[in-house]
Motif scaffolding. Structure first.
Motif, mmCIF file in Angstrom:
data_model
loop_
_atom_site.group_PDB
_atom_site.id
_atom_site.type_symbol
_atom_site.label_atom_id
_atom_site.label_comp_id
_atom_site.label_asym_id
_atom_site.label_seq_id
_atom_site.Cartn_x
_atom_site.Cartn_y
_atom_site.Cartn_z
ATOM 1 N N GLU A 141 23.529 35.870 -9.782
ATOM 2 C CA GLU A 141 24.281 34.727 -10.283
ATOM 3 C C GLU A 141 23.577 34.184 -11.518
ATOM 4 O O GLU A 141 22.354 34.041 -11.547
ATOM 5 C CB GLU A 141 24.369 33.646 -9.214
ATOM 6 C CG GLU A 141 25.204 34.052 -8.027
ATOM 7 C CD GLU A 141 25.298 32.929 -7.013
ATOM 8 O OE1 GLU A 141 24.350 32.118 -6.923
ATOM 9 O OE2 GLU A 141 26.310 32.864 -6.324
ATOM 10 N N ARG A 142 24.350 33.861 -12.528
ATOM 11 C CA ARG A 142 23.767 33.321 -13.749
ATOM 12 C C ARG A 142 23.431 31.850 -13.540
ATOM 13 O O ARG A 142 24.239 31.081 -13.036
ATOM 14 C CB ARG A 142 24.745 33.459 -14.907
ATOM 15 C CG ARG A 142 24.958 34.885 -15.288
ATOM 16 C CD ARG A 142 25.919 34.957 -16.420
ATOM 17 N NE ARG A 142 25.938 36.316 -16.931
ATOM 18 C CZ ARG A 142 26.198 36.615 -18.168
ATOM 19 N NH1 ARG A 142 26.479 35.674 -19.035
ATOM 20 N NH2 ARG A 142 26.184 37.861 -18.559
ATOM 21 N N ARG A 143 22.250 31.469 -13.984
ATOM 22 C CA ARG A 143 21.814 30.083 -13.858
ATOM 23 C C ARG A 143 22.345 29.255 -15.011
ATOM 24 O O ARG A 143 22.489 29.731 -16.132
ATOM 25 C CB ARG A 143 20.298 29.997 -13.848
ATOM 26 C CG ARG A 143 19.697 30.555 -12.615
ATOM 27 C CD ARG A 143 18.222 30.229 -12.580
ATOM 28 N NE ARG A 143 17.618 30.872 -11.427
ATOM 29 C CZ ARG A 143 16.505 31.555 -11.458
ATOM 30 N NH1 ARG A 143 15.847 31.691 -12.579
ATOM 31 N NH2 ARG A 143 16.016 32.098 -10.375
ATOM 32 N N ARG A 144 22.589 27.991 -14.719
ATOM 33 C CA ARG A 144 22.973 27.022 -15.732
ATOM 34 C C ARG A 144 22.145 25.764 -15.509
ATOM 35 O O ARG A 144 21.799 25.422 -14.375
ATOM 36 C CB ARG A 144 24.459 26.673 -15.651
ATOM 37 C CG ARG A 144 25.381 27.819 -15.983
ATOM 38 C CD ARG A 144 25.282 28.164 -17.472
ATOM 39 N NE ARG A 144 26.089 29.310 -17.809
ATOM 40 C CZ ARG A 144 25.615 30.496 -18.127
ATOM 41 N NH1 ARG A 144 24.331 30.718 -18.149
ATOM 42 N NH2 ARG A 144 26.424 31.481 -18.448
ATOM 43 N N TYR A 145 21.836 25.104 -16.601
ATOM 44 C CA TYR A 145 21.037 23.879 -16.556
ATOM 45 C C TYR A 145 21.844 22.759 -17.203
ATOM 46 O O TYR A 145 22.346 22.907 -18.307
ATOM 47 C CB TYR A 145 19.720 24.071 -17.310
ATOM 48 C CG TYR A 145 18.857 25.154 -16.722
ATOM 49 C CD1 TYR A 145 17.975 24.880 -15.691
ATOM 50 C CD2 TYR A 145 18.939 26.458 -17.189
ATOM 51 C CE1 TYR A 145 17.184 25.876 -15.148
ATOM 52 C CE2 TYR A 145 18.158 27.458 -16.647
ATOM 53 C CZ TYR A 145 17.284 27.159 -15.633
ATOM 54 O OH TYR A 145 16.508 28.149 -15.087
ATOM 55 N N ILE A 146 21.962 21.641 -16.490
ATOM 56 C CA ILE A 146 22.676 20.478 -16.998
ATOM 57 C C ILE A 146 21.636 19.398 -17.265
ATOM 58 O O ILE A 146 20.894 19.008 -16.358
ATOM 59 C CB ILE A 146 23.709 19.958 -15.984
ATOM 60 C CG1 ILE A 146 24.651 21.071 -15.538
ATOM 61 C CG2 ILE A 146 24.492 18.793 -16.567
ATOM 62 C CD1 ILE A 146 25.517 20.696 -14.352
ATOM 63 N N VAL A 197 19.557 19.527 -13.866
ATOM 64 C CA VAL A 197 20.217 20.010 -12.660
ATOM 65 C C VAL A 197 20.335 21.517 -12.816
ATOM 66 O O VAL A 197 21.048 21.999 -13.687
ATOM 67 C CB VAL A 197 21.609 19.373 -12.489
ATOM 68 C CG1 VAL A 197 22.254 19.847 -11.202
ATOM 69 C CG2 VAL A 197 21.516 17.856 -12.514
ATOM 70 N N ARG A 198 19.620 22.261 -11.980
ATOM 71 C CA ARG A 198 19.667 23.723 -12.034
ATOM 72 C C ARG A 198 20.694 24.199 -11.023
ATOM 73 O O ARG A 198 20.643 23.837 -9.852
ATOM 74 C CB ARG A 198 18.307 24.318 -11.697
ATOM 75 C CG ARG A 198 18.274 25.821 -11.941
ATOM 76 C CD ARG A 198 16.901 26.349 -11.729
ATOM 77 N NE ARG A 198 16.895 26.939 -10.390
ATOM 78 C CZ ARG A 198 15.811 27.406 -9.807
ATOM 79 N NH1 ARG A 198 14.647 27.310 -10.382
ATOM 80 N NH2 ARG A 198 15.888 27.936 -8.623
ATOM 81 N N THR A 199 21.644 24.978 -11.487
ATOM 82 C CA THR A 199 22.727 25.446 -10.634
ATOM 83 C C THR A 199 23.169 26.823 -11.086
ATOM 84 O O THR A 199 22.551 27.427 -11.954
ATOM 85 C CB THR A 199 23.902 24.438 -10.666
ATOM 86 O OG1 THR A 199 24.886 24.840 -9.722
ATOM 87 C CG2 THR A 199 24.501 24.325 -12.042
ATOM 88 N N THR A 200 24.252 27.318 -10.508
ATOM 89 C CA THR A 200 24.803 28.607 -10.899
ATOM 90 C C THR A 200 26.084 28.387 -11.686
ATOM 91 O O THR A 200 26.646 27.297 -11.685
ATOM 92 C CB THR A 200 25.099 29.482 -9.670
ATOM 93 O OG1 THR A 200 26.063 28.814 -8.858
ATOM 94 C CG2 THR A 200 23.846 29.746 -8.864
ATOM 95 N N GLU A 201 26.545 29.437 -12.316
ATOM 96 C CA GLU A 201 27.758 29.342 -13.117
ATOM 97 C C GLU A 201 28.973 29.010 -12.257
ATOM 98 O O GLU A 201 29.872 28.277 -12.679
ATOM 99 C CB GLU A 201 27.977 30.662 -13.850
ATOM 100 C CG GLU A 201 28.946 30.576 -14.970
ATOM 101 C CD GLU A 201 28.943 31.835 -15.824
ATOM 102 O OE1 GLU A 201 29.844 31.934 -16.662
ATOM 103 O OE2 GLU A 201 28.066 32.693 -15.660
#
Length: 112
Positions: free
Chosen positions: A11-16, A61-65
């Motif tokens: 899963e690709r990570r995304r950071y908000i 906030v570290r999450t997935t795409e």
């Protein structure tokens, strides 16, 4: 023996990058509560996130795409109901770029 997961299956990570003048625990509880309201108990297991504090009210906030849209919706609801000074500064795919987004003061416009 260590098993390697192919890059296509990860899963690709995304950071908000978020500015909120509240404590980390308050923001974490509020996000979990909103996710539970939006999608129930099952959604809390599907939409995972980790909250990282950068100090001075800045959080990553570290999450997935796949979880990105649900978390942005939860942040929007929290802004209008709980924390009126909450501000989403940007979304990034790398930790380095996310930290750069958080380092820019809120009143200064970024160059594209």
């Amino acid at each position: 023996m260590k098993f390697r997961v192919p890059i296509e299956l990860k899963e690709r990570r995304r950071y908000i990058c978020v500015y909120a003048p509240v404590s980390k625990s308050d923001l974490n509880k509020a996000l979990k509560r909103r996710l539970r309201e939006l999608s129930g108990i099952k959604g809390c297991g599907i939409y995972r996130f980790t909250l990282l504090s950068l100090g001075n009210g800045l959080f990553l906030v570290r999450t997935t795409e796949a979880s990105l849209s649900a978390l942005l919706t939860a942040l929007l609801i929290n802004r209008y109901e709980d924390f009126p000074s909450l501000e989403v500064r940007g979304i990034s795919g790398t930790l380095r770029k996310a930290e750069e987004l958080c380092a820019v003061p809120p009143n200064v416009k970024r160059r594209s």
